[in-house]
Enzyme design. Structure first.
Site, mmCIF file in Angstrom:
data_model
loop_
_atom_site.group_PDB
_atom_site.id
_atom_site.type_symbol
_atom_site.label_atom_id
_atom_site.label_comp_id
_atom_site.label_asym_id
_atom_site.label_seq_id
_atom_site.Cartn_x
_atom_site.Cartn_y
_atom_site.Cartn_z
ATOM 1 N N LYS A 94 0.846 -1.203 0.000
ATOM 2 C CA LYS A 94 0.000 0.000 0.000
ATOM 3 C C LYS A 94 0.880 1.251 0.000
ATOM 4 C CE LYS A 94 -3.858 2.045 2.650
ATOM 5 N NZ LYS A 94 -4.749 1.882 3.811
ATOM 6 N N SER A 131 -9.746 1.736 2.775
ATOM 7 C CA SER A 131 -8.888 2.480 1.883
ATOM 8 C C SER A 131 -7.825 1.635 1.185
ATOM 9 C CB SER A 131 -8.185 3.582 2.682
ATOM 10 O OG SER A 131 -7.334 3.008 3.661
ATOM 11 N N SER A 154 -9.975 -0.414 7.115
ATOM 12 C CA SER A 154 -9.379 -0.388 5.766
ATOM 13 C C SER A 154 -8.602 -1.616 5.332
ATOM 14 C CB SER A 154 -8.485 0.837 5.620
ATOM 15 O OG SER A 154 -9.282 1.967 5.425
HETATM 16 N N1 GLN Z 1 -13.415 3.997 5.971
HETATM 17 C C1 GLN Z 1 -12.860 4.542 7.173
HETATM 18 C C2 GLN Z 1 -12.541 5.999 6.985
HETATM 19 O O1 GLN Z 1 -12.786 6.490 5.944
HETATM 20 C C3 GLN Z 1 -11.662 3.755 7.585
HETATM 21 C C4 GLN Z 1 -10.448 4.097 6.836
HETATM 22 C C5 GLN Z 1 -9.246 3.343 7.315
HETATM 23 O O2 GLN Z 1 -9.364 2.359 8.032
HETATM 24 N N2 GLN Z 1 -8.093 3.850 6.934
HETATM 25 O O3 GLN Z 1 -12.056 6.652 7.839
#
Ligand code: GLN
Length: 486
Positions: free
Chosen positions: A77, A152, A176
């Protein structure tokens, strides 16, 4: 055959390299070639194929077969700083940022012999549930081109599901790793807070962020967790506890384990398919010899609003460092203040700006007590719920997400409906616990659905074992036809 190589699991590849049936060059070439043919998925932000092939060649000249990931190619990532290779966090503001240092987690991986192939797409600063907030464009789900791969870590989930990398790492602040794993029929583990070093990971919300493995199966996930989880003096929140050799100690014997089913996760409007999946999951767990116990996590309802105060608050503070002076993109301005403003307005996308505004608001004097402090107190109650539950059970079983993968564009104009997707994953981050998502079935359209197993702090081995046992019973098959390869 090359195509057969990319179908192999990490464990098979390691075995084949160790027994010299395959060389690192053959394996790396196979994944590079498949990645090159898969540009349409838009999984990579930065490719580093030539370097990867070179490193593989060097590995083969002097192979160290005692390592845990000997000559294994891998893309990660784009939130992990990689020395001398561009790291963008999916943002325009870091478009030209080349770190001079390596994140601890990636360093651990290279120390075990793995080879970096490139950096994978993600939501901007990991803010999102669909990979649509990336400056580098959205990613397609290899299950179906119209579907998001989750977020994400959407580039990561897509790349593993499409077999462009045998394994990968993502980060999980509110889901995420687990949500994209669930959307793509792959396995993703969010470790206990403090298990994996945050050093060199672009920060989103520091009290919630954790790195973790994403893989095709539980065993591969366990092996990668064993490599990345180390105590690190460079991260003041890293915890010095005895870490297992997770893959070696993996067992399917979970007889007598007590698994809790929290009634509050039966949320209003949950599709029947998710309810059915959960019921099936309970049956699988029983088949494995586990004992099922009804439990209550009474503050679950407050987890999302709490998360969407705490995470933006920390983000607004963390993102203050991007001012056009020290890092990446700078817009020209008439004076210093003008330059700051233009840089941040042009460099950050809409979702990131929204979070900075919410975060700044809840931290501002007059609102701090009403929102931020209140949220911290509720966070403690959520943690207490889990502590109480763990007096009775060894682990908790829930769905990973309230739906299967949704369509690209479906939720982009409605941030709240996007945030609701995190309903089952955020409590785990707020409480600092480990959670794993495993593919457990399909919806009516054939899209994958995941189950989440939540553990006690530092009890990664236990949830990996439960996942390992259930995985065998579930016997999940991902429906991927290589539609994007012409
Ligand atoms: N979807 C969540 C957010 O937008 C989690 C994102 C994440 O875990 N980085 O904050």
């Amino acid at each position: 055959m090359m195509s057969d190589i990319t179908k192999q699991s990490l464990s098979e590849l390691v075995e084949n390299i160790k027994s010299k049936k395959l060389s690192s060059s053959e394996v790396t070439k196979a994944f590079v070639e498949r990645s090159e043919k898969s540009k349409e998925l838009n999984t990579y932000i930065t490719e580093d194929y030539a370097n990867a092939l070179n490193k593989a060649k060097k590995f083969d000249e002097k192979p160290n077969l005692d390592l845990k990931l000997p000559g294994i190619p891998m893309a990660v990532k784009d939130l992990f700083c990689t020395k001398d290779l561009r790291t963008t966090a999916g943002s325009k503001i870091l478009n030209n940022f080349v770190p001079t240092y390596e994140s601890t987690v990636t360093q651990n991986i290279w120390n075990e012999g793995a080879i970096l192939m490139g950096k994978l797409n993600c939501d901007e600063f990991a803010m999102g549930s669909s990979n649509e907030t990336s400056f580098f464009g959205n990613v397609q789900n290899p299950i179906d081109k119209n579907l998001v791969p989750g977020g994400s870590s959407g580039g990561s989930s897509s790349a593993v599901a499409a077999q462009l990398t045998p394994i990968t790492i993502g980060t999980d602040t509110g889901g995420s790793i687990r949500q994209p794993a669930s959307f793509t029929g792959t396995v993703g583990l969010k470790p206990t807070y403090g298990s994996c070093s945050r050093y060199g990971i672009v920060a989103f919300a520091s009290s919630l962020d954790q790195a973790g493995p994403m893989a095709q199966n539980v065993k591969d996930c366990a092996l990668l967790q064993e490599v990345i989880s180390t105590y690190d003096e460079k991260d003041s929140t890293s915890i010095d506890f005895k870490r297992n050799e997770y893959s070696k100690e993996l067992t399917k014997d979970i007889k007598g384990k007590k698994i809790g089913i929290p009634k509050e996760y039966r949320v209003d409007g949950m599709p029947k398919e998710i309810e059915d999946l959960w019921k099936k999951g309970i049956e699988y767990a029983k088949d494995c010899g586990a004992e099922i116990i009804d439990i209550s996590l009474p503050h679950t309802n407050y987890a999302l609003p709490t998360y969407y105060i705490v995470a933006p608050a920390e983000a607004s503070s963390n993102l203050a460092r991007y001012d056009g002076v020290k890092y990446g993109f700078r817009a020209e301005g008439e004076n210093l203040i003008d330059m700051y403003e233009k840089t941040r307005s042009e460099g950050f996308g809409a979702e990131v700006q929204r979070r900075i505004m919410i975060g700044t608001y809840v931290l501002s004097s007059g609102y701090y007590d009403a929102y931020y402090l209140k949220a911290q107190k509720v966070r403690k109650l959520i943690k207490n719920d889990f502590d109480d539950a763990y007096k009775k059970v060894d682990a908790i079983l829930t769905p990973s997400t309230p739906s299967s993968a949704f369509k690209i564009g479906e939720k982009t104009n409605d941030p709240v409906s996007m945030y609701l997707n995190d309903i089952f994953t955020v409590p785990v981050n707020l409480a600092g616990l480990p959670g794993i998502s495993i593919p457990a079935g399909h919806d009516a359209k054939g899209y994958p659905l995941g189950l989440q197993i939540i553990g006690k702090a530092f009890d990664e081995q236990n949830i990996l074992n439960i996942a390992y046992a259930m995985e065998e019973k579930i016997n999940f098959k991902n429906n991927i036809i290589d539609w994007w390869i012409k």
